[in-house]
Design a protein around this motif. Structure first.
Motif, PDB file in Angstrom:
ATOM      1  N   ALA A   1       0.813  -1.219   0.000  1.00  0.00           N
ATOM      2  CA  ALA A   1       0.000   0.000   0.000  1.00  0.00           C
ATOM      3  C   ALA A   1       0.844   1.265   0.000  1.00  0.00           C
ATOM      4  CB  ALA A   1      -0.926  -0.011   1.214  1.00  0.00           C
ATOM      5  N   ARG A   2       2.043   1.206   0.545  1.00  0.00           N
ATOM      6  CA  ARG A   2       2.860   2.422   0.645  1.00  0.00           C
ATOM      7  C   ARG A   2       3.468   2.862  -0.691  1.00  0.00           C
ATOM      8  NH1 ARG A   2       6.816  -1.491   2.509  1.00  0.00           N
ATOM      9  NH2 ARG A   2       8.802  -1.254   1.364  1.00  0.00           N
ATOM     10  N   VAL A   3       3.396   2.020  -1.712  1.00  0.00           N
ATOM     11  CA  VAL A   3       3.999   2.328  -3.005  1.00  0.00           C
ATOM     12  C   VAL A   3       3.087   3.258  -3.795  1.00  0.00           C
ATOM     13  CG1 VAL A   3       4.760   1.372  -5.218  1.00  0.00           C
ATOM     14  CG2 VAL A   3       5.288   0.166  -3.085  1.00  0.00           C
ATOM     15  N   THR A   4       3.657   4.343  -4.324  1.00  0.00           N
ATOM     16  CA  THR A   4       2.925   5.272  -5.178  1.00  0.00           C
ATOM     17  C   THR A   4       2.987   4.782  -6.617  1.00  0.00           C
ATOM     18  OG1 THR A   4       3.475   7.140  -3.745  1.00  0.00           O
ATOM     19  CG2 THR A   4       2.787   7.650  -6.007  1.00  0.00           C
ATOM     20  N   VAL A   5       1.842   4.728  -7.277  1.00  0.00           N
ATOM     21  CA  VAL A   5       1.765   4.246  -8.660  1.00  0.00           C
ATOM     22  C   VAL A   5       1.467   5.417  -9.586  1.00  0.00           C
ATOM     23  CG1 VAL A   5       0.580   2.713 -10.267  1.00  0.00           C
ATOM     24  CG2 VAL A   5       0.996   1.972  -7.900  1.00  0.00           C
ATOM     25  N   HIS A   6       2.386   5.697 -10.498  1.00  0.00           N
ATOM     26  CA  HIS A   6       2.199   6.738 -11.514  1.00  0.00           C
ATOM     27  C   HIS A   6       1.769   6.058 -12.814  1.00  0.00           C
ATOM     28  CE1 HIS A   6       4.326   9.659  -8.961  1.00  0.00           C
ATOM     29  NE2 HIS A   6       5.214   8.699  -8.736  1.00  0.00           N
ATOM     30  N   GLY A   7       0.939   6.703 -13.576  1.00  0.00           N
ATOM     31  CA  GLY A   7       0.474   6.152 -14.839  1.00  0.00           C
ATOM     32  C   GLY A   7       1.505   6.287 -15.943  1.00  0.00           C
ATOM     33  N   PRO A   8       1.097   6.012 -17.185  1.00  0.00           N
ATOM     34  CA  PRO A   8       2.012   6.112 -18.325  1.00  0.00           C
ATOM     35  C   PRO A   8       2.620   7.511 -18.419  1.00  0.00           C
ATOM     36  CG  PRO A   8      -0.024   5.035 -18.957  1.00  0.00           C
ATOM     37  CD  PRO A   8      -0.253   5.586 -17.580  1.00  0.00           C
ATOM     38  N   GLY A   9       3.816   7.568 -18.949  1.00  0.00           N
ATOM     39  CA  GLY A   9       4.522   8.843 -19.058  1.00  0.00           C
ATOM     40  C   GLY A   9       5.924   8.725 -18.510  1.00  0.00           C
ATOM     41  N   GLN A  10       6.522   9.850 -18.239  1.00  0.00           N
ATOM     42  CA  GLN A  10       7.928   9.882 -17.824  1.00  0.00           C
ATOM     43  C   GLN A  10       8.093  10.301 -16.363  1.00  0.00           C
ATOM     44  OE1 GLN A  10       9.556  12.455 -21.025  1.00  0.00           O
ATOM     45  NE2 GLN A  10      10.780  10.667 -21.592  1.00  0.00           N
ATOM     46  N   ALA A  11       7.247   9.759 -15.503  1.00  0.00           N
ATOM     47  CA  ALA A  11       7.389  10.071 -14.083  1.00  0.00           C
ATOM     48  C   ALA A  11       8.759   9.678 -13.553  1.00  0.00           C
ATOM     49  CB  ALA A  11       6.290   9.365 -13.287  1.00  0.00           C
ATOM     50  N   TRP A  12       9.340   8.614 -14.119  1.00  0.00           N
ATOM     51  CA  TRP A  12      10.670   8.160 -13.700  1.00  0.00           C
ATOM     52  C   TRP A  12      11.728   9.245 -13.904  1.00  0.00           C
ATOM     53  CZ3 TRP A  12      14.010   8.446 -17.788  1.00  0.00           C
ATOM     54  CH2 TRP A  12      13.444   8.411 -19.067  1.00  0.00           C
ATOM     55  N   LEU A  13      11.498  10.115 -14.868  1.00  0.00           N
ATOM     56  CA  LEU A  13      12.456  11.170 -15.181  1.00  0.00           C
ATOM     57  C   LEU A  13      12.490  12.234 -14.088  1.00  0.00           C
ATOM     58  CD1 LEU A  13      14.362  12.025 -17.522  1.00  0.00           C
ATOM     59  CD2 LEU A  13      12.445  13.304 -18.464  1.00  0.00           C
ATOM     60  N   HIS A  14      11.382  12.409 -13.396  1.00  0.00           N
ATOM     61  CA  HIS A  14      11.242  13.486 -12.420  1.00  0.00           C
ATOM     62  C   HIS A  14      11.450  13.019 -10.973  1.00  0.00           C
ATOM     63  CE1 HIS A  14       9.533  15.951 -15.670  1.00  0.00           C
ATOM     64  NE2 HIS A  14       8.923  14.835 -16.030  1.00  0.00           N
ATOM     65  N   VAL A  15      11.690  11.725 -10.780  1.00  0.00           N
ATOM     66  CA  VAL A  15      11.848  11.178  -9.430  1.00  0.00           C
ATOM     67  C   VAL A  15      13.082  11.774  -8.764  1.00  0.00           C
ATOM     68  CG1 VAL A  15      12.442   9.068  -8.164  1.00  0.00           C
ATOM     69  CG2 VAL A  15      10.613   9.041  -9.860  1.00  0.00           C
ATOM     70  N   ASP A  16      12.946  12.082  -7.475  1.00  0.00           N
ATOM     71  CA  ASP A  16      14.075  12.589  -6.696  1.00  0.00           C
ATOM     72  C   ASP A  16      15.011  11.413  -6.407  1.00  0.00           C
ATOM     73  OD1 ASP A  16      15.736  14.178  -5.236  1.00  0.00           O
ATOM     74  OD2 ASP A  16      14.419  14.350  -3.498  1.00  0.00           O
ATOM     75  N   ALA A  17      16.098  11.313  -7.155  1.00  0.00           N
ATOM     76  CA  ALA A  17      17.030  10.192  -7.027  1.00  0.00           C
ATOM     77  C   ALA A  17      18.450  10.682  -7.261  1.00  0.00           C
ATOM     78  CB  ALA A  17      16.682   9.086  -8.022  1.00  0.00           C
ATOM     79  N   ASP A  18      19.406   9.934  -6.749  1.00  0.00           N
ATOM     80  CA  ASP A  18      20.824  10.256  -6.946  1.00  0.00           C
ATOM     81  C   ASP A  18      21.368   9.609  -8.217  1.00  0.00           C
ATOM     82  OD1 ASP A  18      21.158  11.528  -4.256  1.00  0.00           O
ATOM     83  OD2 ASP A  18      20.675   9.503  -3.593  1.00  0.00           O
ATOM     84  N   VAL A  19      20.778   8.469  -8.582  1.00  0.00           N
ATOM     85  CA  VAL A  19      21.234   7.686  -9.735  1.00  0.00           C
ATOM     86  C   VAL A  19      20.037   7.364 -10.610  1.00  0.00           C
ATOM     87  CG1 VAL A  19      22.376   5.556 -10.488  1.00  0.00           C
ATOM     88  CG2 VAL A  19      23.031   6.620  -8.305  1.00  0.00           C
ATOM     89  N   LEU A  20      20.182   7.571 -11.918  1.00  0.00           N
ATOM     90  CA  LEU A  20      19.163   7.173 -12.887  1.00  0.00           C
ATOM     91  C   LEU A  20      19.780   6.129 -13.810  1.00  0.00           C
ATOM     92  CD1 LEU A  20      16.452   7.398 -14.386  1.00  0.00           C
ATOM     93  CD2 LEU A  20      17.411   9.348 -15.651  1.00  0.00           C
ATOM     94  N   VAL A  21      19.229   4.921 -13.784  1.00  0.00           N
ATOM     95  CA  VAL A  21      19.681   3.850 -14.667  1.00  0.00           C
ATOM     96  C   VAL A  21      18.651   3.682 -15.771  1.00  0.00           C
ATOM     97  CG1 VAL A  21      20.252   1.401 -14.866  1.00  0.00           C
ATOM     98  CG2 VAL A  21      20.890   2.662 -12.801  1.00  0.00           C
ATOM     99  N   LEU A  22      19.082   3.842 -17.014  1.00  0.00           N
ATOM    100  CA  LEU A  22      18.212   3.707 -18.182  1.00  0.00           C
ATOM    101  C   LEU A  22      18.410   2.299 -18.748  1.00  0.00           C
ATOM    102  CD1 LEU A  22      19.163   7.148 -19.744  1.00  0.00           C
ATOM    103  CD2 LEU A  22      17.086   6.627 -18.425  1.00  0.00           C
TER     104      LEU A  22
END
Length: 392
Positions: A244-265
């Motif tokens: 339940a604690r997991v946030t689910v984003h729909g289609p799109g590029q939400a992964w691009l905007h995530v607050d993260a130190d490392v982005l693995v494509l």
């Protein structure tokens, strides 16, 4: 089969040495094999099966494979195959791969190894090889194995993701970053899952994962083992069973905007282009897939202060391990655990060293560190096709 072929010994500046169209009438699919270069009679690359794959796309991927193999010092040229099924044809997958194997048989037996890539599996490769009557372990000069080819790769399924994780861990150590770092992964197929497993095992937090349906996120860290168990073989996560604690984003590029130190494509080509650059928040961007960033995007990311580890030095584990066996570089007659350990050590050493060199060149102001690194290598004797720098 139709083809274009450069004259023997020619070195075209921009085109491949061989580009061939495969006729696959029984399964109503289109197919191609593009060989960018041959070295000592060998070339290799994966087989991509998507509805949109094109010969032009394969040419770019084959050129990238030439560079990958050169950078790890393997005397093998680059190639790539593609299958574009007819969306309206209800054809069994097994039939597609067997027809592809029969059509590609002359190339396989002639020194062009075609493994797995986006949209194909080890089982698909096995079907193609069987239909072609091709057994890679019988090729003269190949490392002698104590197990079959399929069993080896069942054991080595995570090797490309392992190499990507080695690159991430090395870059984080070089930057002085402390554990845990927050990691976002675009793509949760074989490579993405392996990256997540290895980084989580080293204490880092996988805070976001994207698949074809969208992005799932938890800034406290996703439960990687549980997430993997909820993921199908094609990399799609079952949202109905997420905590339940997991946030689910729909289609799109939400992964691009995530607050993260490392982005693995680890998914589609050109996932980050020039327009996407301003949205990238991670300081470390790692191309775990093929051609994950456009060339202008790489340049803009570096200019904005991001560290970029390009695909040709990161996404190489499977190709490098296969190449070690094809060329006989890996020791013969080792039991599976020891052979696996040897291949992993070899891949880790090459990936780590090349990432260090790219970072050093970037820090020195190089506009294109990969081109500079490739330019420092000597072209091996016997290479045909595009220039193929490699350490022998």
């Amino acid at each position: 089969m139709s083809r274009t072929l450069a004259p023997h010994g020619a070195r075209p500046a921009t085109g491949p040495v061989l580009s061939t169209t495969l006729n696959l009438p029984e399964c109503r699919a289109r197919g191609w094999v593009v060989v960018d270069s041959m070295v000592d009679g060998l070339a290799m690359g994966g087989t991509r099966m998507t509805p949109t794959v094109t010969e032009r796309e394969l040419a770019g991927l084959a050129r990238a494979m030439t560079h990958k193999l050169a950078l790890v010092g393997l005397p093998i040229g680059g190639a790539k195959a593609g299958i574009a099924p007819d969306p309206g044809a209800a054809v069994e997958r097994r039939a597609v791969m067997r027809e592809f194997g029969r059509a590609a048989a002359p190339l396989l037996h002639g020194g062009v190894y075609l493994g797995c890539d986006q949209g194909t599996t080890y089982a698909d490769r096995r079907q193609a090889f069987e239909a072609a009557g091709y057994d890679v372990t019988r090729r003269p000069g190949t490392t002698r194995l104590t197990v079959g080819w399929a069993e080896l790769w069942d054991h080595m399924a995570d090797i490309t993701g392992f190499g990507v994780a080695v690159a991430v861990l090395g870059a984080l150590r070089a930057s002085g970053a402390r554990t845990p770092q927050r990691v976002a992964i675009q793509g949760f197929g074989t490579v993405g899952r392996a990256v997540a497993d290895h980084l989580a095992a080293h204490g880092h937090l996988v805070v976001a994962v994207a698949d074809v349906l969208g992005t799932v996120e938890d800034q406290r860290g996703l439960p990687v083992a549980e997430l993997t168990a909820l993921t199908s073989s094609d990399g799609t996560i079952d949202r109905s069973r997420l905590p339940a604690r997991v946030t689910v984003h729909g289609p799109g590029q939400a992964w691009l905007h995530v607050d993260a130190d490392v982005l693995v494509l680890a998914a589609s080509p050109a996932a980050v282009d020039e327009e996407a650059v301003p949205a990238v928040r991670a300081r470390l961007v790692v191309e775990g897939g093929n051609l994950s960033c456009t060339e202008p995007a790489r340049r803009l990311l570096r200019e904005a202060g991001h560290t970029v580890l390009p695909d040709v030095v990161v996404n190489v584990g499977g190709a490098a391990a296969t190449g070690c066996v094809l060329t006989g570089l890996a020791p013969s007659d080792l039991p599976l655990p020891k052979l696996s350990g040897w291949l992993r050590d070899w891949v880790a050493g090459r990936v780590a060293r090349n990432c260090e060199l790219v970072q050093e060149l970037s820090a020195s102001g190089s506009a294109d560190p990969v081109a500079q690194l490739l330019g420092s290598r000597a072209t091996p004797p016997g290479a045909t096709g595009s220039e193929v720098p490699a350490d022998r």
